[in-house]
Design a protein around this motif. Structure first.
Motif, PDB file in Angstrom:
ATOM      1  N   ALA A 156       4.465  -3.125  -0.866  1.00 24.90           N
ATOM      2  CA  ALA A 156       3.553  -2.959  -2.196  1.00 24.90           C
ATOM      3  C   ALA A 156       3.810  -1.777  -3.140  1.00 24.90           C
ATOM      4  CB  ALA A 156       2.080  -3.107  -1.836  1.00 24.90           C
ATOM      5  N   THR A 157       3.977  -0.609  -2.294  1.00 24.02           N
ATOM      6  CA  THR A 157       4.047   0.954  -3.320  1.00 24.02           C
ATOM      7  C   THR A 157       5.384   0.773  -4.196  1.00 24.02           C
ATOM      8  OG1 THR A 157       2.820   1.855  -1.320  1.00 24.02           O
ATOM      9  CG2 THR A 157       4.272   3.355  -3.050  1.00 24.02           C
ATOM     10  N   GLN A 160       4.900  -2.304  -7.182  1.00 23.62           N
ATOM     11  CA  GLN A 160       3.574  -1.821  -7.933  1.00 23.62           C
ATOM     12  C   GLN A 160       4.336  -0.862  -9.035  1.00 23.62           C
ATOM     13  OE1 GLN A 160       0.850  -0.473  -4.862  1.00 23.62           O
ATOM     14  NE2 GLN A 160      -0.739  -1.911  -6.134  1.00 23.62           N
ATOM     15  N   ARG A 161       5.468  -0.421  -8.817  1.00 22.14           N
ATOM     16  CA  ARG A 161       5.824   0.543  -9.967  1.00 22.14           C
ATOM     17  C   ARG A 161       7.202   0.089 -10.509  1.00 22.14           C
ATOM     18  NH1 ARG A 161       6.107   4.609  -5.308  1.00 22.14           N
ATOM     19  NH2 ARG A 161       8.566   4.600  -4.795  1.00 22.14           N
ATOM     20  N   ARG A 190       5.452  -6.562  -9.997  1.00 22.29           N
ATOM     21  CA  ARG A 190       4.435  -5.748 -10.005  1.00 22.29           C
ATOM     22  C   ARG A 190       3.057  -6.485  -9.453  1.00 22.29           C
ATOM     23  NH1 ARG A 190       6.954  -3.789 -14.836  1.00 22.29           N
ATOM     24  NH2 ARG A 190       5.413  -4.744 -16.154  1.00 22.29           N
ATOM     25  N   ARG A 191       2.972  -7.555 -10.066  1.00 21.52           N
ATOM     26  CA  ARG A 191       1.782  -8.468  -9.922  1.00 21.52           C
ATOM     27  C   ARG A 191       1.963  -9.011  -8.230  1.00 21.52           C
ATOM     28  NH1 ARG A 191       2.443 -11.534 -14.662  1.00 21.52           N
ATOM     29  NH2 ARG A 191       3.288 -13.236 -13.489  1.00 21.52           N
ATOM     30  N   GLY A 193       3.126  -6.709  -5.900  1.00 20.64           N
ATOM     31  CA  GLY A 193       2.781  -5.548  -5.312  1.00 20.64           C
ATOM     32  C   GLY A 193       1.419  -5.410  -5.427  1.00 20.64           C
ATOM     33  N   ASP A 194       0.521  -5.536  -6.462  1.00 22.77           N
ATOM     34  CA  ASP A 194      -0.999  -5.562  -6.665  1.00 22.77           C
ATOM     35  C   ASP A 194      -1.520  -6.594  -5.576  1.00 22.77           C
ATOM     36  OD1 ASP A 194      -0.729  -3.655  -8.468  1.00 22.77           O
ATOM     37  OD2 ASP A 194      -1.046  -4.956 -10.099  1.00 22.77           O
ATOM     38  N   ALA A 197      -1.102  -5.629  -1.995  1.00 26.02           N
ATOM     39  CA  ALA A 197      -1.903  -4.347  -1.528  1.00 26.02           C
ATOM     40  C   ALA A 197      -3.544  -4.713  -1.267  1.00 26.02           C
ATOM     41  CB  ALA A 197      -1.743  -3.221  -2.673  1.00 26.02           C
TER      42      ALA A 197
END
Length: 406
Positions: A156-157, A160-161, A190-191, A193-194, A197
């Motif tokens: 996820a880290t 997310q970026r 990115r979604r 990843g969010d 997480a």
């Protein structure tokens, strides 16, 4: 709310609603299409011919992202296997699931101009094959891992970026090599990843897609898994990434759309779900589970995929005739009633094509499940007939895509 989600995330509902739309079209109630059932056998004959050419021994693998990893006969899986050697079966499965999930989510239409040059093979690829090979190479380079000591993972880290520049580098995008929907792909990751997480119980503290292996096998304690259960888990846990705008009583629905002939009862009446990308992802995850020793059951609980190639096959073989003479020239969106109907008719008619193809090939449903019919198959035949009819193999319709439906 749980009942609404359960109904619209069920493949039984997909089939029921799609068949309702087919019945309405055959009754002359469609404003968009005429169904020529007499053309189904010609479509089945084409699928048979393509299947026999692609797989002369009729040993047909699943329709899966892993077929794109095999492009040009390069054994990329063997390359990955060698890098994963020494890890136990569960750890290898997590890595393969990580790769599969990210690669599938990056597999929207690439556009006619984009190319990917693979340094390792010296070959150049386009469309889905190019996207698959590019994402495979990006994964092996550790571009989706935050741990330099463990590049063969997704977490996820990093997701997310992810931005357009990062993906542009993976896909060799430039002014001379444009990739359709680049911004949409970055936003989708990115979604993802969010979402990963936010669910450590399902995906672990690192937010790895590979957590699905532990979730669905009770940490390897279960060795049998119904294929629709994989889809259910994807929809239950990853639904927040699909922001199509479809919503019911505050619940985001993802790849679900309203159609006047969909039928049904209660609050979900009139809604037809497809979950195309989630089903494509499910098909693509079958092998990573099997390679880890898990037996997949109820493969035909899944449905055909309502997209350009399967649906294009039906248009190009004239099983479906658009009522609008300008249908092919128009620019459509996923929310257009005509596109919703075309996709529903595709699901229902692929179900009818499958037994015709099996009969021609002398196979039973157990020997050739729908996952193999698609691969053999309807998807390949849709691409082949498109190449014979239009320059560059363009599909017989144009749909604006941001990478979250197709």
């Amino acid at each position: 709310m749980a009942d609404l989600a359960s109904t619209l995330r069920s493949t039984a509902t997909i089939r029921e609603r799609c068949r309702n739309i087919l019945a309405a079209a055959e009754a002359g109630q469609s404003r968009h299409f005429t169904v020529q059932r007499s053309r189904l056998d010609a479509a089945a004959e084409l699928v048979e011919q393509v299947t026999r050419r692609q797989y002369p021994d009729l040993r047909i693998p699943y329709h899966s992202r892993w077929r794109h990893f095999e492009s040009a006969g390069v054994d990329r899986k063997g390359e990955l296997d060698a890098l994963l050697a020494g890890r136990d079966a569960a750890a290898q499965a997590r890595a393969r699931i990580d790769l599969t999930l990210v690669s599938v989510l990056l597999d929207a239409g690439a556009g006619p101009q984009w190319r990917y040059a693979e340094a390792a093979s010296g070959q150049t690829f386009t469309r889905s094959e190019g996207l698959g090979v590019a994402s495979f190479r990006g994964f092996l380079q550790g571009l989706f891992s935050s741990d330099a000591n463990d590049p063969l993972r997704v977490d996820a880290t990093v997701l997310q970026r992810v931005d357009e520049a990062a993906l542009a580098a993976v896909f060799q995008v430039s002014d001379d090599n444009p990739l359709v929907g680049l911004a949409g792909r970055a936003t989708l990751l990115r979604r993802l990843g969010d979402t990963l997480a936010a669910q450590p119980a399902a995906f672990g503290p690192e937010g790895r897609p590979g957590g699905l292996f532990d979730l669905l096998t009770d940490h390897g304690q279960t060795n049998r898994l119904p294929a629709p259960r994989v889809l259910q888990a994807l929809l239950d846990h990853l639904n927040p990434i699909w922001l199509t705008g479809s919503e019911l009583e505050g619940l985001p629905l993802g790849d679900c759309w309203q159609h006047p002939s969909a039928g049904g009862s209660g609050p979900t009446a009139g809604w037809v779900p497809f979950h195309k990308l989630s089903q494509w992802l499910t098909y693509s995850l079958l092998e990573p589970f099997e390679w880890a020793g898990i037996t997949l059951t109820d493969l035909d609980g899944m449905t055909g995929l309502p997209e350009y190639r399967n649906g294009g096959l039906l248009l190009d073989t004239q099983v479906l005739l658009p009522r609008d003479p300008n249908f092919a020239a128009r620019q459509h969106t996923a929310a257009d009633e005509a596109i919703i109907e075309w996709r529903a008719l595709t699901v229902a008619l692929v179900d009818e094509l499958a037994p015709l193809v099996r009969a021609r090939l002398g196979k039973t449903a157990a020997e050739m499940p729908l996952a193999c019919i698609l691969e053999g198959g309807t998807w390949a035949a849709g691409r082949e007939i498109a190449r014979t009819l239009r320059e560059g193999g363009k599909p017989p319709l144009n749909i604006t895509s941001d990478g979250t439906v197709f």
